[in-house]
Design an enzyme around this catalytic site. Structure first.
Site, mmCIF file in Angstrom:
data_model
loop_
_atom_site.group_PDB
_atom_site.id
_atom_site.type_symbol
_atom_site.label_atom_id
_atom_site.label_comp_id
_atom_site.label_asym_id
_atom_site.label_seq_id
_atom_site.Cartn_x
_atom_site.Cartn_y
_atom_site.Cartn_z
ATOM 1 N N ASN A 96 46.640 -41.220 49.692
ATOM 2 C CA ASN A 96 46.635 -40.880 48.269
ATOM 3 C C ASN A 96 45.196 -40.576 47.882
ATOM 4 O O ASN A 96 44.288 -41.344 48.201
ATOM 5 C CB ASN A 96 47.112 -42.054 47.413
ATOM 6 C CG ASN A 96 48.578 -42.387 47.626
ATOM 7 O OD1 ASN A 96 49.301 -41.653 48.303
ATOM 8 N ND2 ASN A 96 49.014 -43.491 47.057
ATOM 9 N N GLU B 161 48.990 -48.124 49.054
ATOM 10 C CA GLU B 161 47.633 -48.452 48.624
ATOM 11 C C GLU B 161 47.241 -49.927 48.772
ATOM 12 O O GLU B 161 46.996 -50.616 47.773
ATOM 13 C CB GLU B 161 47.405 -47.994 47.172
ATOM 14 C CG GLU B 161 47.537 -46.498 46.977
ATOM 15 C CD GLU B 161 47.011 -46.028 45.596
ATOM 16 O OE1 GLU B 161 46.509 -46.856 44.830
ATOM 17 O OE2 GLU B 161 47.099 -44.819 45.321
ATOM 18 N N HIS C 43 55.549 -51.157 46.417
ATOM 19 C CA HIS C 43 54.623 -50.478 45.506
ATOM 20 C C HIS C 43 54.251 -51.442 44.375
ATOM 21 O O HIS C 43 54.533 -51.186 43.197
ATOM 22 C CB HIS C 43 55.241 -49.176 44.975
ATOM 23 C CG HIS C 43 54.237 -48.193 44.438
ATOM 24 N ND1 HIS C 43 54.164 -46.892 44.872
ATOM 25 C CD2 HIS C 43 53.278 -48.317 43.503
ATOM 26 C CE1 HIS C 43 53.198 -46.256 44.221
ATOM 27 N NE2 HIS C 43 52.637 -47.105 43.377
ATOM 28 N N ARG D 95 59.460 -39.258 47.180
ATOM 29 C CA ARG D 95 58.947 -40.572 47.582
ATOM 30 C C ARG D 95 59.178 -41.548 46.435
ATOM 31 O O ARG D 95 58.635 -41.361 45.337
ATOM 32 C CB ARG D 95 57.445 -40.475 47.886
ATOM 33 C CG ARG D 95 56.818 -41.764 48.329
ATOM 34 C CD ARG D 95 55.436 -41.528 48.926
ATOM 35 N NE ARG D 95 54.365 -41.651 47.960
ATOM 36 C CZ ARG D 95 53.751 -42.801 47.654
ATOM 37 N NH1 ARG D 95 54.124 -43.938 48.220
ATOM 38 N NH2 ARG D 95 52.768 -42.817 46.793
ATOM 39 N N TYR E 36 42.647 -38.887 44.624
ATOM 40 C CA TYR E 36 42.534 -38.368 43.257
ATOM 41 C C TYR E 36 41.189 -37.731 42.954
ATOM 42 O O TYR E 36 41.140 -36.680 42.346
ATOM 43 C CB TYR E 36 42.828 -39.494 42.240
ATOM 44 C CG TYR E 36 44.292 -39.838 42.201
ATOM 45 C CD1 TYR E 36 45.163 -39.159 41.356
ATOM 46 C CD2 TYR E 36 44.822 -40.795 43.058
ATOM 47 C CE1 TYR E 36 46.514 -39.438 41.345
ATOM 48 C CE2 TYR E 36 46.187 -41.081 43.059
ATOM 49 C CZ TYR E 36 47.029 -40.391 42.200
ATOM 50 O OH TYR E 36 48.368 -40.652 42.205
ATOM 51 N N GLU F 235 49.997 -38.779 47.577
ATOM 52 C CA GLU F 235 49.766 -38.681 46.133
ATOM 53 C C GLU F 235 48.539 -37.829 45.880
ATOM 54 O O GLU F 235 47.533 -37.967 46.575
ATOM 55 C CB GLU F 235 49.497 -40.049 45.468
ATOM 56 C CG GLU F 235 50.707 -40.920 45.272
ATOM 57 C CD GLU F 235 50.396 -42.234 44.553
ATOM 58 O OE1 GLU F 235 49.401 -42.298 43.799
ATOM 59 O OE2 GLU F 235 51.151 -43.192 44.760
#
Ligand SMILES: *[C@@H]1O[C@H](CO)[C@@H](O)[C@H](O)[C@H]1NC(C)=O
Ligand SMILES: *[C@@H]1O[C@H](CO)[C@@H](O)[C@H](O)[C@H]1NC(C)=O
Ligand SMILES: *[C@@H]1O[C@H](CO)[C@@H](O)[C@H](O)[C@H]1NC(C)=O
Ligand SMILES: *[C@@H]1O[C@H](CO)[C@@H](O)[C@H](O)[C@H]1NC(C)=O
Ligand SMILES: *[C@@H]1O[C@H](CO)[C@@H](O)[C@H](O)[C@H]1NC(C)=O
Ligand SMILES: *[C@@H]1O[C@H](CO)[C@@H](O)[C@H](O)[C@H]1NC(C)=O
Ligand SMILES: *[C@@H]1O[C@H](CO)[C@@H](O)[C@H](O)[C@H]1NC(C)=O
Length: 497
Positions: A332, A192, A147, A102, A334, A400
């Site tokens: 994504n 995002e 992005h 990606r 985290y 992600e």
């Protein structure tokens, strides 16, 4: 988001390498058609900021004009020099054995000043060569259109707060579709939106650092959702058939765990405000913003004397136009935060005040080796189940997942992170029946981590940024990930704490 440093954990983490790997793995396996990848983005890796006809973007602008903006006073002028070294990057991907890669396109390489006028052939050729070189190695390209590196000239028009961005973004996407849709299987419109709008327009976390929370962030989201839908329809009506491709959007979310059982409603409201804000208009059966956002922001705006809600309204035609415009749910993820209700202050205009939530962390949770975020593997499982239950079981691509450190090749904390999160993904698939199709390790290599410069390293390959050649070296996590990909099982990894 949750950020603080904890030096004690840094010291503990160095002990990991002395501890024998233990058997932590369950017996679930990834199916042969489950896809593994890694990701990067244009500004974070390419460098060559003023070469081959490229114009200035908002990150060039902020780093050159406000050098203190980035904490270590660095910038992406050279970064990993991937503009010149992309063939070396592809060799790393090949060695890992990933199914896909990606990457994102720099708008200013295609249209140097952002306007759909005089496309720059060198820019078009660069990504064409990258795509061909990936395909030659049997690596599927996943092309991300945006992005975060908006052309600076368009920011001067207001950036994403200007509704004309719908037209400008569509014309930029059209040239990518024209040139690459014969070879791309997976398209992503935006990476995002929450970060773009909350951090860039609502706060100063990312360029353009406008810090107009509760106003500019809502306008940004409104225009961004319309821009996404316009490009999806262009793709769906005109280009999809060229390669039978898919197009989606990449959203991001932490898991927001209630601090106590009574805080369930606060947890749901945080998820609706921060993920549902973008997901509800696209993935819900009704479309539009979440009801709880409309109610809370509407009421707060009225109390504050605004004649209309600070949350813009979609017309019923727009609601229909945006609903259903994603072939998959890109997420994504985290980390996890604890949340609870926090009463609003009447006169404060901000997204956080509208939401009536406070976030904090559980000090018992292990933390990554840079001291940035807690490592909470069950958080990804809960988030995946929430997406499944809230949006009628979409196919999900984890676009992600990863954690930072400050350097070194023996990155055992990252190995533990990947091992434990991949286990949780397997549990989501096998025990919660979540339709997860792929997984992406962020990132292929250390790169420019936005406001944190080169201090937070997310790579599974180490990059030496003081060497002009920017050599890449595999970390222990690269070996671990390579083994997951080839064996389809999560191997042993060090315990988390
Ligand atoms: C995995 O399978 C082995 C052998 O069948 C079994 O002994 C072990 O308990 C299983 N592990 C888990 C975590 O289920
Ligand atoms: C590009 O930027 C570098 C600094 O990063 C500067 O030294 C160089 O002169 C610039 N090149 C052009 C063609 O403007
Ligand atoms: C690439 O896009 C440009 C601008 O739209 C167009 O002139 C050119 O024909 C396209 N190339 C291909 C191969 O489609
Ligand atoms: C914090 O984490 C510990 C250890 O997992 C757990 O026992 C405790 O209940 C957690 N506290 C909160 C408020 O979530
Ligand atoms: C918003 O206002 C309406 C109408 O006054 C009221 O019924 C509702 O309870 C309020 N909601 C919140 C969350 O304050
Ligand atoms: C995409 O195109 C197909 C075929 O024309 C159509 O049936 C479908 O409704 C379109 N999707 C959206 C979200 O408009
Ligand atoms: C990075 O490169 C510099 C310059 O070549 C060298 O002195 C240094 O030892 C390298 N650092 C690492 C960690 O490899």
């Amino acid at each position: 988001m949750v950020t603080s440093t904890n030096t004690m954990f840094l010291r503990i983490s160095t002990l990991f390498s002395l501890i024998a790997y233990t058997q932590c793995a369950s017996n679930y396996t990834f199916s042969p058609d489950f896809m593994f990848g890694t990701a990067t983005s244009s500004y974070q890796i390419e460098g060559a900021w003023n070469e081959s006809g490229k114009g200035e973007n908002i990150w060039d602008y902020i780093t050159h004009n406000s050098p203190d903006y980035v904490y270590d006073r660095t910038n992406g002028d050279i970064a990993c020099d991937s503009y010149h070294k992309y063939e070396e990057d592809i060799a790393l991907l090949k060695d890992l054995g990933v199914d896909f890669y990606r990457f994102s396109v720099s708008w200013n390489r295609i249209f140097p000043n952002g306007y759909p006028h005089n496309p720059n052939q060198e820019g078009i050729t660069y990504y064409s060569n990258l795509i061909d070189a990936l395909i030659a190695q049997n690596i599927t390209p996943m092309l991300n259109i945006y992005h975060w590196d908006l052309p600076q000239r368009l920011q001067e028009l207001g950036g994403w707060t200007n509704s004309y961005m719908v037209t400008l973004f569509t014309e930029y996407a059209r040239i990518l579709l024209d040139n690459y849709s014969d070879r791309i299987d997976y398209w992503i419109t935006f990476n995002e939106p929450l970060s773009i709008c909350s951090q860039g327009y609502g706060a100063d976390g990312f360029a353009p650092a406008l810090s107009m929370s509760g106003r500019a962030d809502y306008l940004c989201a409104h225009n961004l959702l319309k821009s996404h839908a316009a490009v999806y329809h262009l793709f769906n009506n005109t280009y999809r058939a060229r390669n039978n491709a898919l197009m989606g959007i990449v959203l991001n979310s932490a898991w927001y765990e209630p601090s106590r059982p009574e805080e369930q409603e606060a947890s749901e409201r945080a998820l609706q405000f921060l993920l549902g804000w973008f997901a509800n208009p696209i993935f819900s059966t009704t479309g539009d913003y979440p009801q709880v956002m409309k109610e809370y922001i509407g009421n707060r705006s009225a109390i504050q004397g605004f004649s209309r809600s600070r949350l813009p309204q979609f017309t019923s035609d727009e609601i229909e136009y945006i609903r259903g415009t994603s072939d998959f749910f890109g997420i994504n993820h985290y980390s996890t935060a604890l949340v609870e209700y926090s009463p609003a202050t009447d006169n404060v205009v901000s997204n956080n005040n509208d939401m009536e939530i406070v976030m904090f962390r559980n000090s018992s949770w292990p933390i990554d080796a840079a001291g940035r975020d807690p490592i909470v593997p069950w958080g990804i499982r809960k988030l995946l189940a929430w997406i499944k239950n809230t949006y009628n079981s979409p196919s999900i691509h984890i676009t992600e997942n990863g954690c930072p450190d400050n350097g070194g090749l023996d990155d055992d904390v990252r190995v533990s992170y990947y091992g434990s999160y991949l286990e949780a993904v397997l549990e989501a698939i096998n025990e919660d029946n979540v339709d997860v199709r792929s997984y992406v390790a962020w990132s292929l290599m250390d790169n420019f981590e936005w406001r944190f410069g080169y201090t937070y390293r997310y790579g599974i390959h180490f990059v030496n940024f003081t060497d002009p050649d920017r050599p890449r070296t595999a970390k222990r996590s690269a070996t671990f990930y390579k083994n997951v990909i080839s064996s389809r099982v999560v191997g042993d990894y060090p315990p988390l704490s």
